[in-house]
Design an enzyme around this catalytic site. Structure first.
Site, PDB file in Angstrom:
ATOM      1  CE1 TYR A 145      22.049  42.245  42.055  1.00 10.78           C
ATOM      2  CE2 TYR A 145      24.203  42.884  41.264  1.00 10.78           C
ATOM      3  CZ  TYR A 145      23.147  42.059  41.045  1.00 10.78           C
ATOM      4  OH  TYR A 145      22.957  41.397  40.046  1.00 10.78           O
ATOM      5  N   GLY A 148      24.601  41.084  49.057  1.00 11.27           N
ATOM      6  CA  GLY A 148      23.331  40.107  48.928  1.00 11.27           C
ATOM      7  C   GLY A 148      23.404  38.831  48.137  1.00 11.27           C
ATOM      8  CG  PHE A 191      26.904  54.814  26.183  1.00  8.19           C
ATOM      9  CD1 PHE A 191      27.233  55.756  27.129  1.00  8.19           C
ATOM     10  CD2 PHE A 191      27.876  53.832  26.300  1.00  8.19           C
ATOM     11  CE1 PHE A 191      28.188  56.219  27.941  1.00  8.19           C
ATOM     12  CE2 PHE A 191      29.131  54.114  27.176  1.00  8.19           C
ATOM     13  CZ  PHE A 191      29.233  55.216  27.829  1.00  8.19           C
ATOM     14  CB  THR A 208      40.376  54.460  31.293  1.00  8.61           C
ATOM     15  OG1 THR A 208      40.234  54.755  32.591  1.00  8.61           O
ATOM     16  CG2 THR A 208      41.057  55.464  30.451  1.00  8.61           C
ATOM     17  NE  ARG A 211      31.882  47.911  34.554  1.00  6.58           N
ATOM     18  CZ  ARG A 211      32.620  48.295  35.308  1.00  6.58           C
ATOM     19  NH1 ARG A 211      34.017  48.259  35.223  1.00  6.58           N
ATOM     20  NH2 ARG A 211      32.192  49.178  36.302  1.00  6.58           N
ATOM     21  CG  ASP A 271      31.760  52.166  38.441  1.00  7.80           C
ATOM     22  OD1 ASP A 271      30.869  51.288  38.386  1.00  7.80           O
ATOM     23  OD2 ASP A 271      32.434  52.655  37.407  1.00  7.80           O
ATOM     24  N   PRO A 272      33.820  49.224  39.766  1.00  7.95           N
ATOM     25  CG  PRO A 272      32.951  47.079  39.827  1.00  7.95           C
ATOM     26  CD  PRO A 272      32.361  48.602  39.956  1.00  7.95           C
ATOM     27  CD  GLN A 274      42.187  45.921  35.591  1.00  6.12           C
ATOM     28  OE1 GLN A 274      42.270  45.642  36.560  1.00  6.12           O
ATOM     29  NE2 GLN A 274      42.797  46.078  34.359  1.00  6.12           N
ATOM     30  NE  ARG A 275      33.666  42.935  37.883  1.00  7.93           N
ATOM     31  CZ  ARG A 275      32.628  43.513  38.546  1.00  7.93           C
ATOM     32  NH1 ARG A 275      31.381  43.264  37.895  1.00  7.93           N
ATOM     33  NH2 ARG A 275      32.833  44.032  39.657  1.00  7.93           N
TER      34      ARG A 275
END
Length: 317
Positions: A145, A148, A191, A208, A211, A271-272, A274-275
């Site tokens: 992804y 891509g 969630f 922690t 997003r 998995d990031p 921070q975003r």
């Protein structure tokens, strides 16, 4: 003057909201979807309308149509779905974009690519401006992804430079709202569904990681402004409000069932942590900024999930 729009992925979560806006303003819309993650239910209310056409088609195969605007949203966007068949995901990003750009070139249409904040990977720069080139693992489980969409952006600008195709590239940050799939693996839907079913809420790591959550109506408004602007992008579209995943979980839990507990699981690969978008370009070029805060958006999203999930649970009891 009425325009004819092609929306690829138009039966999906974001695509169906875009279709609504285009139809409501009186334009003609061709909705194209292969229903891998899209649902006919999302656009059923337009079926039979004289300005609406629905085509079942996979964008990895060429198609000939006469349109003025192409909104290229077709691609599974949640980790659960894009990792289900990573080769298909990569083909959709590359071949799908290649085919849509070829169509745009032939008929003189303008194309907007729904790209993603995932092009920034696990960022070393925070928050992320459009000038940041990213930190992406090219061989990881998210690469189909992330890479891509990066090659899709490349194709857009090469078609722009070589053939003069009018392109607009939107980098979408986490978006949520009504019509999200209950099994898409996105944190908001995860969630809400867990809470409505009375299950503990799953946090990865300590929760922690951060997003930024943009309500779908705000995103669609950004799309509409970007398509008709003179700015090719890439342009970040998202809500710069930053929340930890734990904070999001607490907001959802407190609205549905405050007694629920949290369960901790290991962080997924790549998995990031921070975003958060820098949206100064969207503010200056489009006069756009999100208007719906997380609390308001969550209320509408939870209400939508309740309508879809609660009746089926009552029928089973």
């Amino acid at each position: 003057m009425t325009q004819r729009h092609l929306v690829t992925g138009g039966a999906g979560f974001v695509g169906s909201h875009l279709v609504d806006r285009l139809m409501e303003r009186g334009d003609e819309v061709i909705c194209l979807d292969n229903y891998f993650t899209g649902r006919k239910e999302n656009i059923r209310h337009w079926i039979g309308h004289p300005n609406f056409e629905l085509i079942r088609h996979d964008v990895t195969e060429p198609i000939k149509l006469e349109v003025d605007r192409i909104w290229h949203l077709a691609c599974p966007a949640s980790p659960v779905h894009y990792q289900f068949n990573p080769i298909k995901t990569a083909k959709t990003s590359f071949l799908g974009t290649y085919n849509m750009l070829g169509l745009a070139r032939r008929v003189g249409a303008r194309l907007l690519l729904a790209s993603t904040s995932e092009v920034y990977g696990d960022p070393e720069v925070h928050p992320q401006p459009e000038s940041y080139r990213g930190c992406v693992n090219p061989i990881g489980i998210r690469s189909c992804y992330d890479e891509g969409k990066r090659i899709a952006e490349t194709l857009c600008f090469d078609y722009h430079r070589m053939h003069g195709v009018q392109v607009r590239v939107a980098r979408i940050f986490n978006t949520y709202g009504p019509r999200m799939l209950e099994n898409d693996g996105r944190v908001v839907s995860n969630f809400i569904v867990q809470a409505l079913r009375g299950q503990p809420l799953t946090l990865y790591g300590e929760g922690t990681q951060t997003r930024s959550f943009c309500y779908v109506d705000d995103l669609v408004q950004g799309f509409l402004k970007l398509m008709e602007s003179d700015n090719t992008g890439p342009m970040n579209l998202g809500n710069p409000g930053e929340f930890t995943i734990r904070q999001l979980a607490e907001l959802v839990r407190d609205r549905i069932n405050p007694s629920l507990e949290f369960v901790l699981e290991p962080l997924p690969q790549d998995d990031p942590l921070q975003r958060q978008p820098v949206i100064e370009l969207a503010k200056s070029a489009l006069n756009w900024h999100p208007k719906i805060n997380l609390s308001e958006g969550l209320d509408a999203t939870i209400a939508d999930f309740k309508k879809r999930l609660i009746p089926s649970q009552e029928a089973e009891s």
